[in-house]
Design a protein around this motif. Structure first.
Motif, PDB file in Angstrom:
ATOM      1  N   ALA A 119       0.973  -1.179   0.190  1.00 25.66           N
ATOM      2  CA  ALA A 119      -0.091  -0.400   0.304  1.00 25.66           C
ATOM      3  C   ALA A 119       0.874   0.880  -0.025  1.00 25.66           C
ATOM      4  N   ARG A 120       1.238   1.271   0.682  1.00 24.32           N
ATOM      5  CA  ARG A 120       2.920   2.418   0.536  1.00 24.32           C
ATOM      6  C   ARG A 120       3.943   2.806  -0.238  1.00 24.32           C
ATOM      7  N   HIS A 121       3.642   1.150  -1.116  1.00 27.06           N
ATOM      8  CA  HIS A 121       4.652   1.616  -2.576  1.00 27.06           C
ATOM      9  C   HIS A 121       3.580   2.545  -3.533  1.00 27.06           C
ATOM     10  N   ASN A 122       2.252   1.683  -2.945  1.00 22.32           N
ATOM     11  CA  ASN A 122       1.244   2.079  -4.348  1.00 22.32           C
ATOM     12  C   ASN A 122       1.192   3.972  -4.091  1.00 22.32           C
ATOM     13  N   ARG A 123       0.918   3.930  -2.466  1.00 20.64           N
ATOM     14  CA  ARG A 123       1.017   5.647  -2.318  1.00 20.64           C
ATOM     15  C   ARG A 123       2.052   6.328  -2.899  1.00 20.64           C
ATOM     16  N   LEU A 124       3.035   5.839  -2.562  1.00 17.93           N
ATOM     17  CA  LEU A 124       4.810   6.506  -2.710  1.00 17.93           C
ATOM     18  C   LEU A 124       4.384   7.233  -4.867  1.00 17.93           C
ATOM     19  N   TYR A 125       3.984   6.446  -5.021  1.00 18.53           N
ATOM     20  CA  TYR A 125       4.470   5.678  -7.050  1.00 18.53           C
ATOM     21  C   TYR A 125       3.582   6.758  -7.522  1.00 18.53           C
ATOM     22  N   ALA A 126       1.413   7.233  -6.562  1.00 17.71           N
ATOM     23  CA  ALA A 126       0.822   8.107  -6.690  1.00 17.71           C
ATOM     24  C   ALA A 126       1.041   9.591  -6.648  1.00 17.71           C
ATOM     25  N   ALA A 127       2.095   9.788  -5.873  1.00 18.21           N
ATOM     26  CA  ALA A 127       2.210  10.881  -5.436  1.00 18.21           C
ATOM     27  C   ALA A 127       3.889  11.053  -6.255  1.00 18.21           C
ATOM     28  N   GLY A 128       4.228  10.001  -7.074  1.00 20.67           N
ATOM     29  CA  GLY A 128       5.383  10.610  -7.287  1.00 20.67           C
ATOM     30  C   GLY A 128       6.997  10.866  -6.492  1.00 20.67           C
ATOM     31  N   ASP A 129       6.275  10.024  -5.583  1.00 13.80           N
ATOM     32  CA  ASP A 129       8.356   9.973  -4.574  1.00 13.80           C
ATOM     33  C   ASP A 129       8.587   9.131  -5.006  1.00 13.80           C
ATOM     34  N   LEU A 130       9.990   9.472  -6.135  1.00 10.30           N
ATOM     35  CA  LEU A 130      10.610   8.340  -6.178  1.00 10.30           C
ATOM     36  C   LEU A 130      11.764   7.699  -5.020  1.00 10.30           C
ATOM     37  N   ALA A 131      12.046   9.131  -4.590  1.00 11.69           N
ATOM     38  CA  ALA A 131      12.696   8.534  -3.054  1.00 11.69           C
ATOM     39  C   ALA A 131      12.324   7.580  -2.037  1.00 11.69           C
ATOM     40  N   GLY A 132      10.849   7.611  -2.056  1.00  8.71           N
ATOM     41  CA  GLY A 132      10.358   7.191  -1.333  1.00  8.71           C
ATOM     42  C   GLY A 132       9.938   5.224  -1.772  1.00  8.71           C
ATOM     43  N   TRP A 133       9.508   5.884  -2.871  1.00  9.16           N
ATOM     44  CA  TRP A 133       8.810   4.864  -3.402  1.00  9.16           C
ATOM     45  C   TRP A 133      10.462   3.002  -4.043  1.00  9.16           C
ATOM     46  N   ILE A 134      11.776   4.266  -4.076  1.00  9.36           N
ATOM     47  CA  ILE A 134      12.520   3.865  -4.029  1.00  9.36           C
ATOM     48  C   ILE A 134      13.174   2.386  -2.466  1.00  9.36           C
ATOM     49  N   ALA A 135      12.311   3.331  -1.696  1.00  7.44           N
ATOM     50  CA  ALA A 135      12.867   3.187  -0.641  1.00  7.44           C
ATOM     51  C   ALA A 135      12.017   1.829   0.183  1.00  7.44           C
ATOM     52  N   THR A 136      11.255   1.542  -1.147  1.00  7.82           N
ATOM     53  CA  THR A 136      10.727   0.289  -0.552  1.00  7.82           C
ATOM     54  C   THR A 136      11.191  -0.955  -0.591  1.00  7.82           C
ATOM     55  N   PHE A 137      11.931  -0.620  -1.561  1.00  6.48           N
ATOM     56  CA  PHE A 137      13.017  -1.799  -2.019  1.00  6.48           C
ATOM     57  C   PHE A 137      14.240  -2.495  -0.976  1.00  6.48           C
ATOM     58  N   ARG A 138      14.844  -3.440  -1.176  1.00  5.95           N
ATOM     59  CA  ARG A 138      15.664  -4.286  -0.516  1.00  5.95           C
ATOM     60  C   ARG A 138      16.842  -3.174  -0.742  1.00  5.95           C
ATOM     61  N   HIS A 139      18.050  -2.858   0.059  1.00 11.06           N
ATOM     62  CA  HIS A 139      19.150  -1.367  -0.234  1.00 11.06           C
ATOM     63  C   HIS A 139      19.829  -1.568  -1.152  1.00 11.06           C
ATOM     64  N   SER A 140      19.976  -2.780  -1.246  1.00 12.95           N
ATOM     65  CA  SER A 140      21.147  -3.033  -3.229  1.00 12.95           C
ATOM     66  C   SER A 140      20.128  -3.954  -3.994  1.00 12.95           C
ATOM     67  N   GLY A 141      20.760  -4.353  -4.831  1.00 15.14           N
ATOM     68  CA  GLY A 141      20.231  -5.393  -5.646  1.00 15.14           C
ATOM     69  C   GLY A 141      18.778  -6.102  -6.167  1.00 15.14           C
ATOM     70  N   ALA A 142      17.873  -4.806  -5.764  1.00 13.74           N
ATOM     71  CA  ALA A 142      16.686  -5.429  -6.964  1.00 13.74           C
ATOM     72  C   ALA A 142      16.411  -4.913  -7.897  1.00 13.74           C
ATOM     73  N   THR A 143      15.695  -5.455  -8.030  1.00 11.80           N
ATOM     74  CA  THR A 143      15.160  -4.858  -9.528  1.00 11.80           C
ATOM     75  C   THR A 143      13.786  -5.072  -9.644  1.00 11.80           C
ATOM     76  N   TYR A 144      13.057  -4.597 -10.747  1.00 14.63           N
ATOM     77  CA  TYR A 144      12.011  -4.009 -11.386  1.00 14.63           C
ATOM     78  C   TYR A 144      12.151  -4.538 -13.144  1.00 14.63           C
ATOM     79  N   ARG A 145      10.795  -5.056 -12.836  1.00 16.91           N
ATOM     80  CA  ARG A 145      10.525  -6.170 -14.727  1.00 16.91           C
ATOM     81  C   ARG A 145       8.890  -4.971 -15.375  1.00 16.91           C
ATOM     82  N   ARG A 146       9.093  -4.419 -16.079  1.00 12.91           N
ATOM     83  CA  ARG A 146       7.587  -3.926 -16.317  1.00 12.91           C
ATOM     84  C   ARG A 146       8.066  -4.744 -17.754  1.00 12.91           C
ATOM     85  N   ASP A 147       6.768  -5.717 -18.447  1.00 14.34           N
ATOM     86  CA  ASP A 147       6.611  -6.188 -19.054  1.00 14.34           C
ATOM     87  C   ASP A 147       7.698  -6.509 -20.171  1.00 14.34           C
TER      88      ASP A 147
END
Length: 137
Positions: free
Chosen positions: A25-53
């Motif tokens: 839920a926090r990840h989604n709210r930060l996305y909607a708010a355009g809060d890049l730093a907060g959104w990134i903070a929902t991922f592990r400190h290093s080595g995280a990945t995001y895949r879209r289509d």
């Protein structure tokens, strides 16, 4: 009162599930708010990945496309907790300017570290856009 092993196991699993739902839920709210730093903070400190289509991002800043009247909602969460690791599968709904734009599915891997749950990877697969069939006439 001392809990049995089974009771403690169930309690820990329920707590982890609640924390993962809050993280999402926090990840989604930060996305909607355009809060890049907060959104990134929902991922592990290093080595995280995001895949879209099919496009994978190891630089999470490059993956972020939130804000600008875009709102992400997730539902129907299936969460499996195994110690400090977890998986989550949920439906993604994207709204742009308040109108539904896309649906899809997130497949997530999470880890419990530094006193909280974090995404180690999120994979978003958008559903194909339905094609209008020609009307019979």
């Amino acid at each position: 009162m001392t809990l049995t092993y089974q009771q403690q196991y169930v309690l820990d699993g329920l707590q982890a599930r609640a924390e993962i739902l809050n993280l999402t839920a926090r990840h989604n709210r930060l996305y909607a708010a355009g809060d890049l730093a907060g959104w990134i903070a929902t991922f592990r400190h290093s080595g995280a990945t995001y895949r879209r289509d099919g496009q994978e991002f190891s630089d999470l800043r490059a993956a972020f496309d939130g804000g600008d009247a875009r709102r992400l909602v997730t539902a129907d969460n299936e969460i499996v907790v195994d110690g400090v690791h977890a998986t989550q599968r949920c439906v993604a709904l994207l709204f742009v300017d308040g109108q539904p734009r896309s649906t899809g599915v997130f497949d997530d891997r999470l880890i419990y570290e530094r006193g909280g749950w974090y995404f180690t990877s999120r994979e978003l697969t958008w559903d194909p856009v339905p094609v209008a069939l020609p009307s019979e006439g």
